[in-house]
Each structure stands twice: as structure tokens, then as C-alpha cells.
Design an enzyme around this catalytic site. Sequence first.
Site, PDB file in Angstrom:
ATOM      1  N   GLY A 105     -10.170  -0.210 -46.670  1.00 36.22           N
ATOM      2  CA  GLY A 105      -9.179   0.857 -46.598  1.00 36.22           C
ATOM      3  C   GLY A 105      -8.842   1.235 -45.170  1.00 36.22           C
ATOM      4  O   GLY A 105      -7.665   1.302 -44.779  1.00 36.22           O
ATOM      5  N   ASN A 134      -6.361 -13.190 -53.009  1.00 34.39           N
ATOM      6  CA  ASN A 134      -6.474 -14.515 -52.412  1.00 34.39           C
ATOM      7  C   ASN A 134      -6.550 -15.549 -53.530  1.00 34.39           C
ATOM      8  O   ASN A 134      -6.451 -15.212 -54.716  1.00 34.39           O
ATOM      9  CB  ASN A 134      -7.650 -14.590 -51.435  1.00 34.39           C
ATOM     10  CG  ASN A 134      -9.005 -14.412 -52.111  1.00 34.39           C
ATOM     11  OD1 ASN A 134      -9.167 -14.646 -53.316  1.00 34.39           O
ATOM     12  ND2 ASN A 134      -9.996 -14.008 -51.333  1.00 34.39           N
ATOM     13  N   THR A 162      -2.605 -14.623 -50.753  1.00 32.05           N
ATOM     14  CA  THR A 162      -2.861 -14.989 -49.370  1.00 32.05           C
ATOM     15  C   THR A 162      -3.723 -16.251 -49.383  1.00 32.05           C
ATOM     16  O   THR A 162      -4.773 -16.284 -50.017  1.00 32.05           O
ATOM     17  CB  THR A 162      -3.574 -13.863 -48.615  1.00 32.05           C
ATOM     18  OG1 THR A 162      -4.785 -13.510 -49.292  1.00 32.05           O
ATOM     19  CG2 THR A 162      -2.685 -12.631 -48.536  1.00 32.05           C
ATOM     20  N   GLY A 193      -0.698 -19.784 -45.413  1.00 30.79           N
ATOM     21  CA  GLY A 193       0.238 -18.669 -45.451  1.00 30.79           C
ATOM     22  C   GLY A 193       0.113 -17.829 -46.700  1.00 30.79           C
ATOM     23  O   GLY A 193      -0.992 -17.572 -47.177  1.00 30.79           O
ATOM     24  N   ASP A 214     -12.249 -15.178 -35.214  1.00 30.66           N
ATOM     25  CA  ASP A 214     -12.950 -14.448 -36.270  1.00 30.66           C
ATOM     26  C   ASP A 214     -11.920 -14.080 -37.333  1.00 30.66           C
ATOM     27  O   ASP A 214     -10.936 -13.414 -37.042  1.00 30.66           O
ATOM     28  CB  ASP A 214     -13.602 -13.185 -35.687  1.00 30.66           C
ATOM     29  CG  ASP A 214     -14.406 -12.377 -36.701  1.00 30.66           C
ATOM     30  OD1 ASP A 214     -14.490 -12.799 -37.878  1.00 30.66           O
ATOM     31  OD2 ASP A 214     -14.939 -11.317 -36.320  1.00 30.66           O
ATOM     32  N   GLY A 228      -7.067 -10.592 -43.896  1.00 29.67           N
ATOM     33  CA  GLY A 228      -6.430 -10.190 -45.145  1.00 29.67           C
ATOM     34  C   GLY A 228      -6.019  -8.732 -45.136  1.00 29.67           C
ATOM     35  O   GLY A 228      -4.959  -8.362 -45.665  1.00 29.67           O
ATOM     36  N   ASP A 229      -6.846  -7.879 -44.534  1.00 28.68           N
ATOM     37  CA  ASP A 229      -6.505  -6.458 -44.455  1.00 28.68           C
ATOM     38  C   ASP A 229      -5.313  -6.232 -43.535  1.00 28.68           C
ATOM     39  O   ASP A 229      -4.473  -5.359 -43.788  1.00 28.68           O
ATOM     40  CB  ASP A 229      -7.712  -5.656 -43.956  1.00 28.68           C
ATOM     41  CG  ASP A 229      -8.853  -5.654 -44.943  1.00 28.68           C
ATOM     42  OD1 ASP A 229      -8.594  -5.797 -46.152  1.00 28.68           O
ATOM     43  OD2 ASP A 229     -10.015  -5.506 -44.517  1.00 28.68           O
TER      44      ASP A 229
END
Length: 307
Positions: free
Chosen positions: A39, A186, A222, A227, A249, A254-255
Amino acid sequence: MIIVFGSINIDLVARVAAIPGPGMTVLAPSYQRHFGGKGANQAVAAARVAGPGRVVMAARVGDDAFGAEARGNLAANGVGTDLVLAAAEPTGCAFITVDARAENAITVASGANAAPQAGDVPDTMLGPDSVLVLQMEVPFAEALTLARRTRMAGGRVIWNMAPVPATFDGRAVAELIGASDLLVVNEHEAMDAATRLGCGAASFEEAAGALAAHGATTCIVTAGAAGAIAFTAAGERLAAAAPRITPVDTTGAGDTFVGILAAMTAEGRALPEALALACRGAALACLALGAQSGMPTRAALESFTAS
């Protein structure tokens, strides 16, 4: 206004040659401490692109030093913290190992992240201009209630179904996607969620299409270096390429994608453009250690060209 209802963690990161399997111990020369939580990460990513005053975080932290530091970090990144409340449990922590290929494994101790309530967000903050961002690191029932309230008020909901809880059944998946305008998963989460729904899918693309059709929503997958691909309820497929980079890293990529997607959605950008910018931002996030360190500003996002 972008409202992120979700988790706040302190991340403790160790770099190792290889991520240990069951029964194994590996030594790392040191560790780093970073701000995290899906979050909080998504809120920071959105605020760096949307600008100060456009993003607010609704969450719980402990009455401890980690909690105070986490609030300060959000504020420093332009995220509103009036709805970051104190809980009896300690601030959540994540324990992250990163290997020589920049892949990671994460264990999360939830702590105060088990305490957020839908009522923490007042009705006055929900309306046609609201974009609510959700994940799966806080109580599902509270997130679902808030999602439904947001849509009743005319707002939009972006739900990142990560991770898919082991206890989730088909009914829970159906409730989640039915309360989402944009569902982000994902490849593995797409397959997992479709299986819980009883949809036989031979690939993540087939699974994502089934999720979109079932929930009358748009499902975005994702896919790392491949892509992102969006599937609409009408069966349309939209793809955005990821810039080619050498990652340092991947934690937080994703966030970053979700946060930038939220910012673009709030601005009314068309989905293909929002996907492309979110992919670009996720690539940039992979060029620094830590979940938030590489998250781009608006200027960096717009000027970035992969080598």
C-alpha cells in the site's frame, strides 16, 4: 483524489548469491532497511507522478519508531497521512532476500496491517473523482466494503490481487473482481485466481480473459520483462512493452506499475497510454535498491529512455 487503502511495512533487505530453500541457511554481508508495504509503495509511486495533495494513504501502523518513520516518509513523498492511524500491534515488517539475478523472496509479518477498517475512510472523500487503490495485505472484508462504497459513490477501483490468499475460494475471487474497475495481477496470480473460479485456463492470457469476462471488468497482467497486457470484458486485448534494462532490484516494480496506473487513471488517460507509462515507471524502479528508492518522479518518467 487517489486513496490507497493498504499496508505499511519496514523492509529489511539482505543480498545473497542464491535465495535459500527449505532447511538452508545463507550468509549475507549486511542488510539495508527500506520503507515498504504494498500500500505504501503504491501511494508513493502515485504521489511522485501525480504530485503533492493528490494521494492519501489509509492504513494502520504501530505506536513505535517504525510507525513514526513510515508516516514521515509518506509525508516527505507528498502522500497525505491523516488517515494513517495507530494500532495496538507493531508496525508491519517485511524480510526480503535478493539474489545475484535481482530476483527476490519476501516474508511479511503483518502486525498493524491487520487493523485497517473501511470506516477509516469517510464518505466525504468518496465521489466521482475518487480512485481507490487496494491490495491483499490488509483484511479483505474491509477492503471489499470500501470498494463497494467507492463504486456506489461513482468512484473507480483499482485492485491489485497480490498475493492471492491461500484461503481464497471462488466466491471471494468473484466478489473481488466484481467490485473492481481495473484488476491487476501477475502471470501466476492470474492462473491462481482463474483456478479458484473454476475456469480451466491453459495460459495466463486465457486466465486473464476469463477473469475480465467473469467480473465485467478489465484485467491487467504484469509480465515482467514482457511488459503488461490488458483484457477487457468485451474481449479486447491491449499490450504495452517494457523498456529493456539491466535490473538492480525488482522489489517494488509491480507496486510502481500500480501506483502510476492509478495516477494516469485519475488524470483520465486512455488505457493504452496508462499501461505504457506504468511499464516505463516499473522499469525505472528496478534501477535502484529498495522498493521505493527508484520510483520515478513525473519528470523522470516522461524523460526516461532505456539504453
